[in-house]
Write a protein that holds these residues in place. Structure first.
Motif, mmCIF file in Angstrom:
data_model
loop_
_atom_site.group_PDB
_atom_site.id
_atom_site.type_symbol
_atom_site.label_atom_id
_atom_site.label_comp_id
_atom_site.label_asym_id
_atom_site.label_seq_id
_atom_site.Cartn_x
_atom_site.Cartn_y
_atom_site.Cartn_z
ATOM 1 N N LYS A 46 0.833 -1.207 0.000
ATOM 2 C CA LYS A 46 0.000 0.000 0.000
ATOM 3 C C LYS A 46 0.868 1.257 0.000
ATOM 4 O O LYS A 46 0.623 2.193 -0.759
ATOM 5 N N HIS A 47 1.900 1.281 0.851
ATOM 6 C CA HIS A 47 2.755 2.462 0.938
ATOM 7 C C HIS A 47 3.687 2.590 -0.271
ATOM 8 O O HIS A 47 4.027 3.701 -0.676
ATOM 9 N N MET A 48 4.080 1.466 -0.859
ATOM 10 C CA MET A 48 4.857 1.532 -2.097
ATOM 11 C C MET A 48 4.045 2.211 -3.198
ATOM 12 O O MET A 48 4.534 3.101 -3.887
ATOM 13 N N LYS A 49 2.794 1.790 -3.350
ATOM 14 C CA LYS A 49 1.936 2.363 -4.385
ATOM 15 C C LYS A 49 1.689 3.856 -4.131
ATOM 16 O O LYS A 49 1.706 4.662 -5.061
ATOM 17 N N LEU A 50 1.486 4.204 -2.869
ATOM 18 C CA LEU A 50 1.294 5.610 -2.512
ATOM 19 C C LEU A 50 2.532 6.424 -2.887
ATOM 20 O O LEU A 50 2.423 7.487 -3.499
ATOM 21 N N PHE A 51 3.709 5.916 -2.558
ATOM 22 C CA PHE A 51 4.931 6.640 -2.876
ATOM 23 C C PHE A 51 5.153 6.721 -4.384
ATOM 24 O O PHE A 51 5.545 7.767 -4.910
ATOM 25 N N GLU A 52 4.886 5.637 -5.090
ATOM 26 C CA GLU A 52 5.080 5.625 -6.539
ATOM 27 C C GLU A 52 4.254 6.708 -7.232
ATOM 28 O O GLU A 52 4.756 7.431 -8.101
ATOM 29 N N SER A 53 3.005 6.849 -6.832
ATOM 30 C CA SER A 53 2.180 7.890 -7.457
ATOM 31 C C SER A 53 2.581 9.281 -6.955
ATOM 32 O O SER A 53 2.576 10.244 -7.728
ATOM 33 N N SER A 54 2.946 9.371 -5.690
ATOM 34 C CA SER A 54 3.304 10.677 -5.119
ATOM 35 C C SER A 54 4.585 11.235 -5.712
ATOM 36 O O SER A 54 4.678 12.444 -5.950
ATOM 37 N N ILE A 55 5.580 10.389 -5.955
ATOM 38 C CA ILE A 55 6.850 10.912 -6.460
ATOM 39 C C ILE A 55 6.699 11.442 -7.891
ATOM 40 O O ILE A 55 7.320 12.444 -8.247
ATOM 41 N N ILE A 56 5.836 10.824 -8.674
ATOM 42 C CA ILE A 56 5.579 11.339 -10.027
ATOM 43 C C ILE A 56 4.925 12.716 -9.918
ATOM 44 O O ILE A 56 5.341 13.669 -10.578
ATOM 45 N N ARG A 57 3.905 12.835 -9.060
ATOM 46 C CA ARG A 57 3.240 14.128 -8.853
ATOM 47 C C ARG A 57 4.216 15.155 -8.285
ATOM 48 O O ARG A 57 4.178 16.328 -8.647
ATOM 49 N N PHE A 58 5.084 14.707 -7.388
ATOM 50 C CA PHE A 58 6.059 15.597 -6.759
ATOM 51 C C PHE A 58 6.997 16.197 -7.812
ATOM 52 O O PHE A 58 7.201 17.403 -7.850
ATOM 53 N N PHE A 59 7.561 15.348 -8.659
ATOM 54 C CA PHE A 59 8.451 15.849 -9.713
ATOM 55 C C PHE A 59 7.689 16.780 -10.661
ATOM 56 O O PHE A 59 8.187 17.839 -11.021
ATOM 57 N N ASN A 60 6.481 16.381 -11.054
ATOM 58 C CA ASN A 60 5.711 17.192 -11.995
ATOM 59 C C ASN A 60 5.282 18.534 -11.402
ATOM 60 O O ASN A 60 5.008 19.474 -12.143
#
Length: 153
Positions: A46-60
Motif C-alpha cells: 500500500k505504501h509503495m503504491k502511494l509513494f510511486e504515485s506521489s513521487i511522479i506528482r512531486f516531480f511534476n
C-alpha cells in the motif's frame, strides 16, 4: 544537463507536455530508480503504491529547472510522537518529540530517526503522547510528509 537536453529527453519519451507519466519516465529521464532508495523495500505494498504515485506528482509539481536538482535520498514509513505536559489547567508545553522508522509490513520499530528534547526537566513518561504516522520522503537538504491522499508538505 542543460534545459534543452532535458526537454529532448522528455520529448524522446513522448512527454510533449514535459510531465512524467510513470516510474520508467522518472528512471530514464532523471536517473531515479525508487526501488534502490533506502527504506523503499521496507514499505508495505500500500505504501509503495502511494509513494510511486506521489513521487511522479512531486516531480511534476516542480519546473524543469528545479527537477534537475531533485535528488531523492530515502523513503521511510515513520511514527512521530510528540510529548506534551500540562503545566497548568489552561497551559501545556511541548516537552519533545521523536520520529521512529517503522517497518510498515510488521509495524515494528526499526530505528530512531531523530529525537528532540525541548524541556530537559520533564520526563516523557509524565507526558501525553500524540502519535502520527506517515511516509517520510527525504531529498538532498529537505524532507516531506507524504499523506495517505498523496499530498505532501
Amino acid at each position: 544537463m542543460t534545459r534543452k537536453e532535458l526537454e529532448r529527453k522528455y520529448e524522446e519519451r513522448g512527454c510533449k507536455d514535459y510531465k512524467l507519466r510513470n516510474l520508467a519516465d522518472l528512471k530514464i529521464i532523471h536517473g531515479v530508480n525508487i526501488s534502490e532508495l533506502p527504506g523503499y523495500t521496507d514499505l508495505s505494498e500500500k505504501h509503495m503504491k502511494l509513494f510511486e504515485s506521489s513521487i511522479i506528482r512531486f516531480f511534476n509539481a516542480h519546473g524543469l529547472d528545479s527537477r534537475k536538482c531533485l535528488q531523492p535520498k530515502c523513503i521511510h514509513y515513520v511514527r512521530e510522537i510528540e510529548y506534551e505536559k500540562n503545566i497548568s489547567d489552561n497551559e501545556a508545553v511541548l516537552a519533545g518529540s521523536e520520529v521512529n522508522i517503522i517497518d510498515s509490513k510488521t509495524g515494528l520499530k526499526k530505528r530512531c530517526l531523530y529525537k528532540n528534547v525541548i524541556e530537559k526537566d520533564i520526563s516523557f513518561k509524565e507526558c501525553r503522547k500524540y502519535v502520527n504516522e506517515y511516509l517520510y520522503f527525504e531529498l538532498k537538504n529537505e524532507w516531506f510528509h507524504i499523506l495517505d491522499n498523496g499530498d505532501w508538505y
